[in-house]
Design an enzyme around this catalytic site. Structure first.
Site, PDB file in Angstrom:
ATOM      1  N   PRO A  11       0.826  -1.266  -0.057  1.00  0.00           N
ATOM      2  CA  PRO A  11       0.016  -0.062   0.007  1.00  0.00           C
ATOM      3  C   PRO A  11       0.834   1.375  -0.078  1.00  0.00           C
ATOM      4  O   PRO A  11       1.739   1.295   0.624  1.00  0.00           O
ATOM      5  CB  PRO A  11      -0.874  -0.070   1.225  1.00  0.00           C
ATOM      6  CG  PRO A  11       0.021  -1.164   2.075  1.00  0.00           C
ATOM      7  CD  PRO A  11       0.433  -2.184   1.189  1.00  0.00           C
ATOM      8  N   ASN A  12       0.210   2.267  -0.634  1.00  0.00           N
ATOM      9  CA  ASN A  12       0.693   3.464  -0.697  1.00  0.00           C
ATOM     10  C   ASN A  12       2.087   3.803  -1.538  1.00  0.00           C
ATOM     11  O   ASN A  12       2.391   4.952  -1.953  1.00  0.00           O
ATOM     12  CB  ASN A  12       0.991   4.046   0.596  1.00  0.00           C
ATOM     13  CG  ASN A  12      -0.280   4.208   1.260  1.00  0.00           C
ATOM     14  OD1 ASN A  12      -1.409   4.897   0.617  1.00  0.00           O
ATOM     15  ND2 ASN A  12      -0.387   3.883   2.633  1.00  0.00           N
ATOM     16  N   ARG A  19       5.378  12.816  -2.292  1.00  0.00           N
ATOM     17  CA  ARG A  19       5.611  13.274  -1.034  1.00  0.00           C
ATOM     18  C   ARG A  19       6.450  12.522  -0.253  1.00  0.00           C
ATOM     19  O   ARG A  19       6.960  11.619  -0.453  1.00  0.00           O
ATOM     20  CB  ARG A  19       4.219  13.270  -0.041  1.00  0.00           C
ATOM     21  CG  ARG A  19       2.963  14.071  -0.598  1.00  0.00           C
ATOM     22  CD  ARG A  19       1.910  14.016   0.399  1.00  0.00           C
ATOM     23  NE  ARG A  19       2.280  14.061   1.510  1.00  0.00           N
ATOM     24  CZ  ARG A  19       1.872  13.219   2.767  1.00  0.00           C
ATOM     25  NH1 ARG A  19       0.712  12.423   2.126  1.00  0.00           N
ATOM     26  NH2 ARG A  19       2.004  13.260   4.037  1.00  0.00           N
ATOM     27  N   TYR A  24      11.841   8.783   1.524  1.00  0.00           N
ATOM     28  CA  TYR A  24      11.657   7.435   0.446  1.00  0.00           C
ATOM     29  C   TYR A  24      12.250   7.981  -0.972  1.00  0.00           C
ATOM     30  O   TYR A  24      12.351   7.117  -1.945  1.00  0.00           O
ATOM     31  CB  TYR A  24       9.947   7.156   0.286  1.00  0.00           C
ATOM     32  CG  TYR A  24       9.315   6.693   1.322  1.00  0.00           C
ATOM     33  CD1 TYR A  24       9.623   5.702   1.986  1.00  0.00           C
ATOM     34  CD2 TYR A  24       8.036   7.724   2.042  1.00  0.00           C
ATOM     35  CE1 TYR A  24       8.813   5.176   2.794  1.00  0.00           C
ATOM     36  CE2 TYR A  24       7.397   7.006   2.813  1.00  0.00           C
ATOM     37  CZ  TYR A  24       7.708   6.131   3.336  1.00  0.00           C
ATOM     38  OH  TYR A  24       7.255   5.398   4.652  1.00  0.00           O
ATOM     39  N   ASN A  75       8.251  -5.761  -1.181  1.00  0.00           N
ATOM     40  CA  ASN A  75       8.073  -4.647  -0.406  1.00  0.00           C
ATOM     41  C   ASN A  75       6.628  -4.355   0.312  1.00  0.00           C
ATOM     42  O   ASN A  75       5.841  -4.227  -0.390  1.00  0.00           O
ATOM     43  CB  ASN A  75       8.249  -3.274  -0.835  1.00  0.00           C
ATOM     44  CG  ASN A  75       8.476  -2.129   0.129  1.00  0.00           C
ATOM     45  OD1 ASN A  75       7.802  -2.159   1.315  1.00  0.00           O
ATOM     46  ND2 ASN A  75       8.987  -1.037  -0.150  1.00  0.00           N
ATOM     47  N   ALA A  78       3.216  -0.687   4.832  1.00  0.00           N
ATOM     48  CA  ALA A  78       2.502  -0.742   6.061  1.00  0.00           C
ATOM     49  C   ALA A  78       2.269  -2.062   6.479  1.00  0.00           C
ATOM     50  O   ALA A  78       2.111  -2.467   7.620  1.00  0.00           O
ATOM     51  CB  ALA A  78       1.599   0.371   6.261  1.00  0.00           C
ATOM     52  N   GLU A  99      12.350  -9.772   1.437  1.00  0.00           N
ATOM     53  CA  GLU A  99      11.826  -8.609   1.818  1.00  0.00           C
ATOM     54  C   GLU A  99      12.841  -7.118   1.698  1.00  0.00           C
ATOM     55  O   GLU A  99      13.863  -7.301   1.904  1.00  0.00           O
ATOM     56  CB  GLU A  99      11.450  -8.685   3.497  1.00  0.00           C
ATOM     57  CG  GLU A  99      10.789  -7.429   3.962  1.00  0.00           C
ATOM     58  CD  GLU A  99      10.836  -7.716   5.648  1.00  0.00           C
ATOM     59  OE1 GLU A  99      11.567  -8.198   5.992  1.00  0.00           O
ATOM     60  OE2 GLU A  99       9.987  -6.727   6.132  1.00  0.00           O
ATOM     61  N   HIS A 101      12.776  -2.843   1.876  1.00  0.00           N
ATOM     62  CA  HIS A 101      12.272  -1.612   2.323  1.00  0.00           C
ATOM     63  C   HIS A 101      13.160  -0.402   1.615  1.00  0.00           C
ATOM     64  O   HIS A 101      14.500  -0.560   1.713  1.00  0.00           O
ATOM     65  CB  HIS A 101      12.091  -1.607   3.842  1.00  0.00           C
ATOM     66  CG  HIS A 101      10.937  -2.395   4.349  1.00  0.00           C
ATOM     67  ND1 HIS A 101       9.609  -2.367   4.105  1.00  0.00           N
ATOM     68  CD2 HIS A 101      11.221  -3.478   4.888  1.00  0.00           C
ATOM     69  CE1 HIS A 101       9.119  -3.343   4.516  1.00  0.00           C
ATOM     70  NE2 HIS A 101      10.143  -4.107   5.123  1.00  0.00           N
ATOM     71  N   ARG A 108      13.098   4.570  12.416  1.00  0.00           N
ATOM     72  CA  ARG A 108      11.859   5.088  12.474  1.00  0.00           C
ATOM     73  C   ARG A 108      11.079   5.041  13.573  1.00  0.00           C
ATOM     74  O   ARG A 108      11.352   4.683  14.779  1.00  0.00           O
ATOM     75  CB  ARG A 108      11.121   4.926  10.927  1.00  0.00           C
ATOM     76  CG  ARG A 108      12.006   5.412   9.568  1.00  0.00           C
ATOM     77  CD  ARG A 108      11.187   5.137   8.415  1.00  0.00           C
ATOM     78  NE  ARG A 108      10.321   6.022   8.315  1.00  0.00           N
ATOM     79  CZ  ARG A 108       9.063   5.935   7.486  1.00  0.00           C
ATOM     80  NH1 ARG A 108       8.967   4.925   6.609  1.00  0.00           N
ATOM     81  NH2 ARG A 108       8.332   6.485   7.379  1.00  0.00           N
TER      82      ARG A 108
HETATM   83  O1  CA2 Z   1      10.330   2.026   3.628  1.00  0.00           O
HETATM   84  C1  CA2 Z   1       9.380   1.222   2.919  1.00  0.00           C
HETATM   85  O2  CA2 Z   1       9.749   0.624   1.811  1.00  0.00           O
HETATM   86  C2  CA2 Z   1       8.346   0.949   3.725  1.00  0.00           C
HETATM   87  O3  CA2 Z   1       7.896  -0.295   3.197  1.00  0.00           O
HETATM   88  C3  CA2 Z   1       7.342   2.227   2.876  1.00  0.00           C
HETATM   89  C4  CA2 Z   1       5.987   2.042   3.627  1.00  0.00           C
HETATM   90  C5  CA2 Z   1       6.046   2.057   5.051  1.00  0.00           C
HETATM   91  O4  CA2 Z   1       4.647   2.050   5.713  1.00  0.00           O
HETATM   92  C6  CA2 Z   1       6.974   1.069   5.611  1.00  0.00           C
HETATM   93  O5  CA2 Z   1       6.877   1.414   7.056  1.00  0.00           O
HETATM   94  C7  CA2 Z   1       8.356   0.957   5.021  1.00  0.00           C
HETATM   95  C8  CA2 Z   1       5.381   3.336   3.179  1.00  0.00           C
HETATM   96  C9  CA2 Z   1       4.968   3.322   1.659  1.00  0.00           C
HETATM   97  C10 CA2 Z   1       5.058   4.749   0.723  1.00  0.00           C
HETATM   98  O6  CA2 Z   1       4.248   5.516   1.582  1.00  0.00           O
HETATM   99  C11 CA2 Z   1       4.355   6.921   0.958  1.00  0.00           C
HETATM  100  C12 CA2 Z   1       3.657   7.856   1.587  1.00  0.00           C
HETATM  101  C13 CA2 Z   1       3.498   9.182   1.285  1.00  0.00           C
HETATM  102  C14 CA2 Z   1       4.056   9.507   0.068  1.00  0.00           C
HETATM  103  C15 CA2 Z   1       4.712   8.616  -0.533  1.00  0.00           C
HETATM  104  C16 CA2 Z   1       4.846   7.222  -0.234  1.00  0.00           C
END
Ligand code: CA2
Length: 147
Positions: A11-12, A19, A24, A75, A78, A99, A101, A108
C-alpha cells in the site's frame, strides 16, 4: 532462470515521488520498476512488477508466484507491521522471498520496528532506497542458483 522474479509492492507505494522525498527519495514507482527491469536483465533475469493497496490481492499474487515465479522481491509497505496473513502466505510458498524496504524502518517510529514478514522471508534488505530493490533482485538470483 526460466521463470521471472516477481516484485510485489504494497500500500501507498504508488504514491512514491509525490510526498516525503526525505524518507523515500524522489523516484516514482515507475522509475523503480524501470531500474529493476534493467538491472535484472543485466544479470540474466526477468521481472514481473506489481503494486496493490489491498492485502488480499498481495496474498493472491504470492500464491500466483508459487506457480509462476522463481523468486519474489517483496515490499509489503505498512502491512509489514500488521499482517499475519501476509506472514502466512510468505511461509506457504516455495520460491525464496526477499523482503525489501526503501527506508530504514529500524530508525523510524517504534511501530515500524517489527516486521511480520522478516521471520517468514529468506532475507531482508532495508534502508538503501532503490538499492534495496536492486540488491533484493541479486539476492533472489543467488538464492535460486543455490537451489
Ligand atoms: O520503507 C519502505 O519501503 C516501507 O515499506 C514504505 C511504507 C512504510 O509504511 C513502511 O513502514 C516502510 C510506506 C509506503 C509509501 O508511503 C508513502 C507515503 C506518502 C508519500 C509517498 C509514499
Amino acid at each position: 532462470m526460466t521463470k521471472p522474479i516477481h516484485i510485489l509492492n504494497g500500500p501507498n507505494l504508488n504514491l512514491l515521488g509525490t510526498r516525503e522525498p526525505e524518507i523515500y527519495g524522489s523516484m516514482t514507482l515507475a522509475d523503480i520498476e524501470f531500474a529493476c527491469e534493467a538491472h535484472a536483465r543485466q544479470i540474466g533475469a526477468t521481472t514481473v512488477f506489481r503494486q496493490s493497496n489491498h492485502e488480499g490481492q498481495l496474498i493472491d499474487w504470492l500464491h500466483d508466484a508459487n506457480v509462476n515465479a522463481s523468486a519474489v522481491v517483496f515490499n509489503p509497505g505498512a502491512f509489514t507491521h500488521t499482517s499475519v496473513a501476509l506472514h502466512d502466505a510468505v511461509r506457504a510458498i516455495e520460491p525464496p522471498v526477499i523482503e525489501v524496504h526503501l527506508s530504514q524502518t529500524a530508525a523510524r517510529e517504534p511501530f515500524r520496528h517489527h516486521s511480520y514478514i522478516a521471520s517468514a522471508a529468506r532475507g531482508s534488505i532495508t534502508g538503501l532506497g532503490l538499492d534495496s530493490y536492486l540488491l533484493g533482485i541479486e539476492a533472489a538470483v543467488r538464492c535460486v542458483a543455490k537451489q
